[in-house]
Design a protein around this motif. Structure first.
Motif, short mmCIF file in Angstrom:
data_model
loop_
_atom_site.label_atom_id
_atom_site.label_comp_id
_atom_site.label_asym_id
_atom_site.label_seq_id
_atom_site.Cartn_x
_atom_site.Cartn_y
_atom_site.Cartn_z
N VAL A 250 -56.76 -11.95 -13.72
CA VAL A 250 -55.63 -11.67 -12.84
C VAL A 250 -54.39 -11.29 -13.64
O VAL A 250 -53.66 -10.35 -13.28
CB VAL A 250 -55.34 -12.89 -11.95
CG1 VAL A 250 -54.04 -12.71 -11.18
CG2 VAL A 250 -56.49 -13.11 -10.96
N ARG B 121 -55.59 -11.52 -6.41
CA ARG B 121 -55.50 -12.98 -6.27
C ARG B 121 -56.28 -13.46 -5.05
O ARG B 121 -56.99 -14.48 -5.12
CB ARG B 121 -54.04 -13.39 -6.16
CG ARG B 121 -53.27 -13.32 -7.47
CD ARG B 121 -51.83 -13.73 -7.28
NE ARG B 121 -51.14 -13.86 -8.56
CZ ARG B 121 -51.02 -15.00 -9.25
NH1 ARG B 121 -51.58 -16.11 -8.76
NH2 ARG B 121 -50.39 -15.05 -10.39
N GLN C 253 -50.80 -16.78 -1.83
CA GLN C 253 -51.40 -16.17 -3.01
C GLN C 253 -52.09 -17.25 -3.84
O GLN C 253 -51.43 -18.10 -4.44
CB GLN C 253 -50.32 -15.47 -3.85
CG GLN C 253 -49.57 -14.39 -3.12
CD GLN C 253 -50.51 -13.30 -2.62
OE1 GLN C 253 -51.39 -12.86 -3.35
NE2 GLN C 253 -50.34 -12.88 -1.39
N ASP D 247 -53.71 -19.42 -6.73
CA ASP D 247 -53.50 -19.51 -8.17
C ASP D 247 -54.86 -19.40 -8.85
O ASP D 247 -55.77 -20.19 -8.57
CB ASP D 247 -52.85 -20.85 -8.50
CG ASP D 247 -52.57 -20.99 -9.98
OD1 ASP D 247 -52.67 -19.97 -10.70
OD2 ASP D 247 -52.28 -22.12 -10.42
N PRO D 248 -55.05 -18.43 -9.75
CA PRO D 248 -56.37 -18.29 -10.40
C PRO D 248 -56.78 -19.53 -11.18
O PRO D 248 -57.97 -19.86 -11.25
CB PRO D 248 -56.19 -17.07 -11.31
CG PRO D 248 -54.73 -16.88 -11.44
CD PRO D 248 -54.11 -17.40 -10.19
#
Length: 545
Positions: free
Chosen positions: A89, A352, A431, A433-434
């Protein structure tokens, strides 16, 4: 009777003491139960951590290998190793962020360029300016340019010097002019003929004819008063009575002239009066006629200022148009840049959201549903596994660990189910969070190992297949998104170039129109000079005799 009452009282007291002891036992039992339960939960948590220590390294190796074969952004594949969702990402966002940063730095305002092109006084070579530039993934860049090659704003041509030359010398000789001036009859003849000759001009103002004719009319009136009405002859007796008869100065006049003295004085007085009136009226009328000649001289002195003012006026109007047109182009450039920025952020957000795809959702939901089915909450009835389990008397007297295992398992199931539901809802909101996505995958793997007795066989293999599918799908769709973003940027810049292409022809046309207006106003100034000179010439012609 008394013994019966004493027995009842003793029995009630014994029962009360027994109930109190039972209550105290339950309180102490519950405290011990909670202590043992807490110790068992801590032991279970330690066992879970131990399972993580044994399982997660193999999973991390597998996940890193899955991401290494993924097709990621070019910059990331060349400069860093992609071994998880977060590096992937970040690499995508770095590529898109670099595009947006270069885009913001390359944006150039068009309005000052147009104003500068209009304001220059010397020719300059054609130039092409980049107003917006976006780097491309194929080691080149796309740009929007404006080509400027406008002509100069023209200087109004100065009028020929001969336009200011006016020869007002009379065509008549001195003798004829003196005769006209001192002899009324000659003035009437010559002036009438001169006015009739001038009247042949169709453009001669009536005012000039009337003012010049007024002098002739004055002389005609004088002649009528003198000849027809005999006003001069009537003046002689009046002068003889009041100024001559009986005066001492008459003796100094010769006797031969004394008889004609009244007539002579009347003639002199009449001529002087008419000449004074004529000359005064001539000066008044002639002064008004001189104003046109003075206007011609003023135009000569003001020529440079007038020509400069004509150019300043039209250049100011052209600059106002250039500002409005430049603002329109700048708005189009800003709109294109804003569109590119929104596209870049959109595709970065898609990466994301793609990390929390359908595969992760299905696996997490499947595990959560199985764990929830093991909880009392899943029955919807008052009787559940916890309250209906039969325990030994020894456990009822004092909590025993081996009879509390199912309670600890229920607590583990509940905690795992709640963690999955809360984490999944949090990842699906906004969104993701990776790093949180990677941690959630690792947690699911831990649950698959810890609760393998209640989960289907092969759950860990399903997680691996789902993870590989997610990585491949994320890689392919992200690659398509980046290509789609590059194609959209090229289309936007192509559209912007189409809007910028007519800028130079339009600016050239406006400057040429401005130059035509400057030339028209310059011709109007020359026409004003010609009108002033012609009026001054006609005025001078009217009074040349």
């Amino acid at each position: 009777m008394e013994s019966l009452l004493s027995l009842v009282s003793t029995t009630f007291v014994a029962l009360s003491i027994g109930v109190l002891l039972f209550f105290l036992h339950k309180v102490i039992w519950l405290l011990q139960y909670k202590r043992v339960q807490g110790a068992m939960l801590r032991a279970a948590e330690a066992e879970l951590n131990s399972a993580q220590a044994e399982t997660l390294p193999a999973w991390d190796t597998f996940a890193a290998a899955a991401w290494r074969v993924a097709r990621g952004p070019k910059e990331a594949s060349e400069t860093a190793e992609i071994d998880g969702p977060s590096p992937y990402v970040k690499a995508v966002e770095a590529e898109l962020g670099a595009v947006l940063a270069d885009l913001e730095q390359s944006q150039v305002a068009v309005r000052p360029l147009l104003i500068e092109a209009i304001g220059r006084d010397r020719p300059m070579p054609p130039c092409t300016r980049t107003v917006l530039q976006v780097p491309d993934r194929r080691d080149d860049s796309r740009e929007a340019t404006i080509h400027l090659d406008p002509p100069l704003v023209a200087q109004p041509a100065p009028p020929p010097p001969e336009l200011y030359v006016l020869n007002v010398k009379s065509r008549y000789g001195f003798v004829r002019r003196a005769l006209v001036f001192f002899a009324g009859l000659a003035d009437v003849v010559y002036s009438s003929h001169h006015i009739a000759t001038m009247s042949q001009y169709s453009h001669v103002p009536i005012g000039v004819i009337v003012r010049r004719l007024s002098l002739v009319v004055l002389l005609v009136v004088g002649i009528v008063l003198e000849v027809v009405m005999g006003l001069r002859d009537k003046l002689a007796p009046v002068l003889d009575e009041h100024l001559i008869r009986g005066r001492a100065w008459v003796a100094s006049v010769p006797e031969s002239m004394q008889d004609s003295l009244p007539t002579t004085m009347a003639l002199v007085l009449w001529t002087a009066t008419v000449a004074t009136i004529y000359f005064s009226l001539y000066l008044v009328i002639r002064r008004g006629s001189r104003q046109h000649y003075q206007k011609l001289q003023r135009l000569h002195h003001q020529q440079d200022d007038r020509l400069a003012q004509i150019r300043r006026t039209h250049r100011a109007a052209l600059s106002r148009w250039a500002k409005e047109y430049g603002d329109t182009i700048d708005a189009a450039v800003a709109l294109t840049a804003r569109h590119v920025q929104m596209l870049g952020r959109h595709y970065a957000q898609r990466v994301r959201r793609r990390m929390c795809g359908q595969g992760l959702h299905d696996q997490a939901k499947g595990i959560a549903e199985i764990l929830f089915s093991q909880l009392p909450e899943a029955t919807g009835e008052l009787a559940d596994a916890v309250t209906t389990t039969k325990h030994s008397l020894r456990h009822l007297l004092w909590p025993r660990r081996k009879e509390m295992v199912h309670v600890v398992q229920q607590a583990q199931y509940r905690e795992a189910w709640q963690h999955i539901e809360l984490t999944l809802n949090e990842l699906l909101r906004g969104q993701p969070d990776p790093d949180g996505v990677a941690a959630f995958w690792r947690r699911l793997v831990t649950y698959a190992v810890t609760f393998r007795t209640v989960l289907p066989d092969g759950t860990i293999d399903e997680l691996r297949r789902a993870y590989l599918s997610l990585v491949e799908k994320t890689s392919e769709e992200t690659e398509r998104d980046l290509e789609r973003f590059a194609r959209s940027v090229r289309e936007l810049l192509s559209s912007l170039n189409e809007q910028l292409a007519p800028a130079t022809p339009l600016l050239t046309a406006r400057i040429e129109l401005c130059n035509q207006r400057i030339r028209a106003d310059g011709a109007g100034f020359q026409a004003e000079i010609i009108r002033a000179r012609e009026r001054a010439r006609l005025e001078a012609m009217a009074f040349e005799i």
